[in-house]
Design a protein around this motif. Structure first.
Motif, PDB file in Angstrom:
ATOM      1  N   GLY A 187     -46.713 -40.252  -2.781  1.00 25.30           N
ATOM      2  CA  GLY A 187     -48.102 -40.543  -3.132  1.00 25.30           C
ATOM      3  C   GLY A 187     -48.564 -39.970  -4.456  1.00 25.30           C
ATOM      4  O   GLY A 187     -49.217 -40.666  -5.249  1.00 25.30           O
ATOM      5  N   THR A 188     -48.210 -38.718  -4.746  1.00 20.31           N
ATOM      6  CA  THR A 188     -48.699 -38.106  -5.984  1.00 20.31           C
ATOM      7  C   THR A 188     -48.011 -38.724  -7.211  1.00 20.31           C
ATOM      8  O   THR A 188     -48.582 -38.736  -8.301  1.00 20.31           O
ATOM      9  N   SER A 189     -46.794 -39.241  -7.016  1.00 24.37           N
ATOM     10  CA  SER A 189     -46.041 -39.809  -8.143  1.00 24.37           C
ATOM     11  C   SER A 189     -46.578 -41.161  -8.578  1.00 24.37           C
ATOM     12  O   SER A 189     -46.192 -41.673  -9.630  1.00 24.37           O
ATOM     13  N   ILE A 190     -47.433 -41.766  -7.746  1.00 27.57           N
ATOM     14  CA  ILE A 190     -47.989 -43.085  -8.099  1.00 27.57           C
ATOM     15  C   ILE A 190     -49.500 -43.104  -7.847  1.00 27.57           C
ATOM     16  O   ILE A 190     -50.081 -44.128  -7.480  1.00 27.57           O
ATOM     17  N   ALA A 191     -50.124 -41.940  -8.063  1.00 23.16           N
ATOM     18  CA  ALA A 191     -51.541 -41.796  -7.705  1.00 23.16           C
ATOM     19  C   ALA A 191     -52.466 -42.720  -8.492  1.00 23.16           C
ATOM     20  O   ALA A 191     -53.450 -43.212  -7.964  1.00 23.16           O
ATOM     21  N   LYS A 238     -47.186 -46.722 -13.837  1.00 27.97           N
ATOM     22  CA  LYS A 238     -46.442 -47.261 -14.985  1.00 27.97           C
ATOM     23  C   LYS A 238     -45.255 -46.373 -15.334  1.00 27.97           C
ATOM     24  O   LYS A 238     -44.178 -46.866 -15.664  1.00 27.97           O
ATOM     25  N   SER A 239     -45.457 -45.055 -15.253  1.00 30.13           N
ATOM     26  CA  SER A 239     -44.303 -44.221 -15.622  1.00 30.13           C
ATOM     27  C   SER A 239     -43.234 -44.247 -14.524  1.00 30.13           C
ATOM     28  O   SER A 239     -42.034 -44.190 -14.827  1.00 30.13           O
ATOM     29  N   THR A 251     -40.745 -36.814  -6.244  1.00 27.90           N
ATOM     30  CA  THR A 251     -41.874 -36.113  -5.674  1.00 27.90           C
ATOM     31  C   THR A 251     -42.511 -35.192  -6.702  1.00 27.90           C
ATOM     32  O   THR A 251     -42.157 -35.221  -7.883  1.00 27.90           O
ATOM     33  N   ASP A 252     -43.479 -34.377  -6.252  1.00 22.39           N
ATOM     34  CA  ASP A 252     -44.194 -33.539  -7.213  1.00 22.39           C
ATOM     35  C   ASP A 252     -43.613 -32.134  -7.316  1.00 22.39           C
ATOM     36  O   ASP A 252     -44.244 -31.250  -7.866  1.00 22.39           O
ATOM     37  N   PHE A 255     -42.348 -36.054 -12.616  1.00 20.47           N
ATOM     38  CA  PHE A 255     -43.088 -35.842 -13.866  1.00 20.47           C
ATOM     39  C   PHE A 255     -42.248 -35.238 -14.988  1.00 20.47           C
ATOM     40  O   PHE A 255     -42.742 -34.948 -16.055  1.00 20.47           O
ATOM     41  N   ASN A 256     -40.951 -35.008 -14.729  1.00 20.66           N
ATOM     42  CA  ASN A 256     -40.053 -34.629 -15.822  1.00 20.66           C
ATOM     43  C   ASN A 256     -38.649 -35.133 -15.508  1.00 20.66           C
ATOM     44  O   ASN A 256     -38.441 -35.783 -14.466  1.00 20.66           O
TER      45      ASN A 256
END
Ligand code: ASP
Ligand code: MG
Length: 413
Positions: free
Chosen positions: A10-14, A20-21, A173-174, A232-233
């Motif tokens: 969920g957080t990766s496509i919030a 888009k990323s 995931t986050d 995110f990285n």
């Protein structure tokens, strides 16, 4: 051609930027010559929000209707992901669980996958499309939509990976991966590059909930390698896979503390056969799950029994033991909900000795009293006072040198 399943939490496509990323990552894998199946969760807090809304309208919503509602979060994500991939100029098609033949039992809000008919996915993949599947859902044999329990998109991803014989199941995931301990408590905690299914199952049930437990069981049964990766990285994350012999060299892979249990002690139980059976039968009738149990050596015909239950079950467990107090001729019942369970886990424990000793001396050096102990083949747990949990974890992490890259453990070293 290699096949990858990529799951985004969920957080990766919030929001649109994140979607888009995530889509760029998918395309990167696809362009490198892989077939890609993408599994998505609902965006951000969507599932919680839908639940709140449901309970605002009806304080006892029907579980069938809850599934109708909750499954929509993932449906939205899947369509948005397909659109994001299109906007970057690549072919993609999205599906809900039902359209890709995910059949489950009828346990609404906590269903299990029974079978998957992968024909539709295979057909789309053979046309070089990226297939996006809404996680967390299926349909029962009467065509009712079901959901797989909170966090269930991981299970969708692993089940699809097993069915399609994917080379890897990436779970984005986050977090950076799986750590030797919770980095919020232990700053020197280290990210693991690899961990076995059995270890992560012990760690997950102890609270290190990075991946849905059921999906790890499934991965273990079908030998699907899972890679938990940051979205995110570019970190490589942690690989969860079957045990390989090099893992045996590492005695302890991780340590955790959990604070979700409480302890009940029944003092002065009449020491005769059938007493324990009576106590735990009554608790089982009330659906109370008991974790650790100890019974002291009896003296003068009396003994003490101590056990732990989930904190939420404490009132009912207490009421139940109070009810049978007379029958088992117990003197007194004491409850304590200020406890923590400290555990160390590692497959290397099977073949090394001295682990328990090192753990107990560490706690003793810290003047931390051990109230209860339990062990499995690859885990040792101690119940300690809640207020000492963090200090204990830091000390144990250091004692087993979890902050250092692993090397063979030598006894007494
Ligand atoms: N959206 C569901 C949940 O929040 C399923 C998942 O995220 O895996 O529990
Ligand atoms: Mg989730």
């Amino acid at each position: 051609m290699p096949l990858t399943v990529q799951k985004f939490g969920g957080t990766s496509i919030a929001n649109a930027t994140h979607i888009k990323s995530a889509a760029k990552r998918v395309i990167k894998t696809y362009s490198a010559g892989n077939k890609v199946v993408v599994v998505v969760s609902a965006r951000g807090r969507m599932t919680d929000e839908l639940l709140e809304l449901a309970y605002e309208i009806n304080d006892r919503p029907s579980s069938r209707e809850l599934d109708m509602l909750l499954s929509t979060g993932e449906q939205m994500s899947s369509a948005l992901m397909a659109m994001a991939i299109h906007s970057l100029g690549y072919p993609a098609v999205s599906f809900v669980g039902r359209q890709v033949g995910i059949t489950t039992d009828s346990f609404h809000t906590n269903a299990r996958i029974i079978s998957i008919n992968a024909n539709r996915i295979m057909e789309e993949l053979s046309q070089d499309k990226i297939v996006v599947v809404a996680g967390y859902q299926g349909v029962d044999e009467n065509d009712n939509i079901t959901t797989l329990g909170r966090g269930g998109s991981d299970t969708t991803a692993v089940a699809l990976a097993a069915m399609l014989k994917a080379d890897i199941c990436d779970i984005y995931t986050d977090v950076d991966g799986i750590y030797t301990a919770d980095p919020h408590i232990v700053p020197e905690a280290r990210k693991l590059t690899k961990i076995s299914y059995d270890e992560i199952l012990e760690l997950a049930s102890m609270g290190a909930q990075v991946v849905h437990v059921r999906s790890i069981e499934l991965a273990k049964n079908y030998n699907v390698p899972i890679r938990v990766r940051p979205s995110f990285n570019d970190g490589t994350g942690t690989l969860i896979c079957k045990e390989v012999s090099e893992m045996e060299k590492i005695v302890v892979s991780g340590a955790t503390v959990t604070k979700n249990e409480a302890k009940i002690t029944i003092i002065g139980v009449y020491d005769k056969p059938g007493q324990a059976a009576k106590i735990f039968r009554e608790l089982a009738k009330e659906n109370v799950n008991v974790d650790m149990i100890i019974q002291n050596i009896g003296a003068h015909g009396l003994t003490d029994v101590t056990f732990t239950v989930l904190k939420g079950d404490l009132p009912i467990a207490l009421a139940t033991t109070e009810r049978i107090k007379g029958e088992i001729k117990a003197k007194k019942i004491i409850a304590d909900d200020k406890i923590a369970k400290l555990s160390v886990v590692g497959v290397g424990m099977r073949s090394h000795c001295g682990i328990a000793e090192r753990l107990f001396s560490t706690l003793s050096d810290e003047k931390i009293n051990i109230q209860m102990i339990s062990t499995s083949e690859i885990k040792i747990s101690c119940v300690i006072e809640e207020g000492q949990a963090e200090r204990a974890l830091i000390a144990v992490h250091r004692a087993f040198e979890l902050d250092k890259e692993p090397q063979a453990f030598t006894r007494g070293a």
